[in-house]
Design a protein around this motif. Sequence first.
Motif, mmCIF file in Angstrom:
data_model
loop_
_atom_site.group_PDB
_atom_site.id
_atom_site.type_symbol
_atom_site.label_atom_id
_atom_site.label_comp_id
_atom_site.label_asym_id
_atom_site.label_seq_id
_atom_site.Cartn_x
_atom_site.Cartn_y
_atom_site.Cartn_z
ATOM 1 N N GLN A 10 -1.623 -17.685 0.341
ATOM 2 C CA GLN A 10 -0.931 -17.042 1.458
ATOM 3 C C GLN A 10 -0.576 -15.597 1.103
ATOM 4 O O GLN A 10 -0.791 -14.680 1.902
ATOM 5 C CB GLN A 10 0.342 -17.813 1.819
ATOM 6 C CG GLN A 10 0.075 -19.174 2.425
ATOM 7 C CD GLN A 10 1.364 -19.975 2.595
ATOM 8 O OE1 GLN A 10 2.085 -20.209 1.629
ATOM 9 N NE2 GLN A 10 1.645 -20.386 3.819
ATOM 10 N N ILE A 11 -0.063 -15.394 -0.101
ATOM 11 C CA ILE A 11 0.325 -14.050 -0.546
ATOM 12 C C ILE A 11 -0.903 -13.142 -0.586
ATOM 13 O O ILE A 11 -0.868 -12.006 -0.094
ATOM 14 C CB ILE A 11 1.001 -14.102 -1.943
ATOM 15 C CG1 ILE A 11 2.299 -14.919 -1.892
ATOM 16 C CG2 ILE A 11 1.225 -12.696 -2.500
ATOM 17 C CD1 ILE A 11 3.355 -14.381 -0.964
ATOM 18 N N GLU A 12 -1.979 -13.638 -1.149
ATOM 19 C CA GLU A 12 -3.209 -12.853 -1.234
ATOM 20 C C GLU A 12 -3.698 -12.461 0.160
ATOM 21 O O GLU A 12 -4.107 -11.322 0.389
ATOM 22 C CB GLU A 12 -4.281 -13.676 -1.962
ATOM 23 C CG GLU A 12 -5.548 -12.894 -2.228
ATOM 24 C CD GLU A 12 -6.560 -13.727 -2.992
ATOM 25 O OE1 GLU A 12 -7.749 -13.648 -2.633
ATOM 26 O OE2 GLU A 12 -6.179 -14.460 -3.915
ATOM 27 N N ARG B 101 -4.094 -8.691 1.567
ATOM 28 C CA ARG B 101 -5.430 -8.253 2.019
ATOM 29 C C ARG B 101 -5.348 -7.720 3.451
ATOM 30 O O ARG B 101 -5.901 -6.676 3.760
ATOM 31 C CB ARG B 101 -6.417 -9.412 1.910
ATOM 32 C CG ARG B 101 -7.858 -9.006 2.075
ATOM 33 C CD ARG B 101 -8.849 -10.117 1.769
ATOM 34 N NE ARG B 101 -8.513 -11.387 2.383
ATOM 35 C CZ ARG B 101 -8.178 -12.499 1.715
ATOM 36 N NH1 ARG B 101 -8.151 -12.486 0.403
ATOM 37 N NH2 ARG B 101 -7.887 -13.601 2.354
ATOM 38 N N ASN B 102 -4.618 -8.424 4.313
ATOM 39 C CA ASN B 102 -4.477 -7.987 5.712
ATOM 40 C C ASN B 102 -3.744 -6.661 5.796
ATOM 41 O O ASN B 102 -4.046 -5.835 6.661
ATOM 42 C CB ASN B 102 -3.755 -9.048 6.536
ATOM 43 C CG ASN B 102 -4.609 -10.272 6.774
ATOM 44 O OD1 ASN B 102 -5.813 -10.249 6.599
ATOM 45 N ND2 ASN B 102 -3.967 -11.366 7.153
ATOM 46 N N ALA B 103 -2.807 -6.439 4.914
ATOM 47 C CA ALA B 103 -2.031 -5.200 4.935
ATOM 48 C C ALA B 103 -2.846 -4.008 4.459
ATOM 49 O O ALA B 103 -2.595 -2.883 4.866
ATOM 50 C CB ALA B 103 -0.780 -5.344 4.072
ATOM 51 N N ASN B 104 -3.823 -4.278 3.611
ATOM 52 C CA ASN B 104 -4.596 -3.192 3.016
ATOM 53 C C ASN B 104 -5.971 -3.017 3.649
ATOM 54 O O ASN B 104 -6.835 -2.383 3.077
ATOM 55 C CB ASN B 104 -4.745 -3.407 1.501
ATOM 56 C CG ASN B 104 -3.410 -3.351 0.807
ATOM 57 O OD1 ASN B 104 -2.582 -2.508 1.120
ATOM 58 N ND2 ASN B 104 -3.171 -4.245 -0.124
ATOM 59 N N GLY B 105 -6.151 -3.593 4.787
ATOM 60 C CA GLY B 105 -7.433 -3.340 5.420
ATOM 61 C C GLY B 105 -7.929 -4.548 6.069
ATOM 62 O O GLY B 105 -8.850 -4.715 6.710
#
Length: 128
Positions: free
Chosen positions: A118-120, A124-128
């Motif tokens: 979940q954290i990953e 990932r969603n926040a960075n692109g």
Amino acid sequence: MSDKKTILYVEDNPDNRSLIRRVLEAEGYQVVEAPNAESALNLLEKQGSPDLILMDINMPDMDGYTLTAKIRAMPAHTRVPIVAVTANVMRGDREKSLEAGCDGYIQKPIDIDNLPHQIERFMRNANG
């Protein structure tokens, strides 16, 4: 400078903080803990933005909704992903977290086997 991703975990329950820190540090994250809103705001001011904030919603003094809104109002931290971590699972609770400025929602009790995934995904969603 460390290559480890830093997670700020805002949580008033020391047992929860300890468990999440152990799980995430085993996955290679650096975890910074704040037991309340005031500590979280001080850490953000002194240490800058983490890569992600895990935000307990039910805390004394200032709840996670209010703290999230305060963080979102700070220009230096507007882009940091904030994920609500809460036992609030009634209809509308997830939406309330998102309206407060959270980017996601993790339900308690936390599934520690799934948490690193979940954290990953949130990072990932926040960075692109």
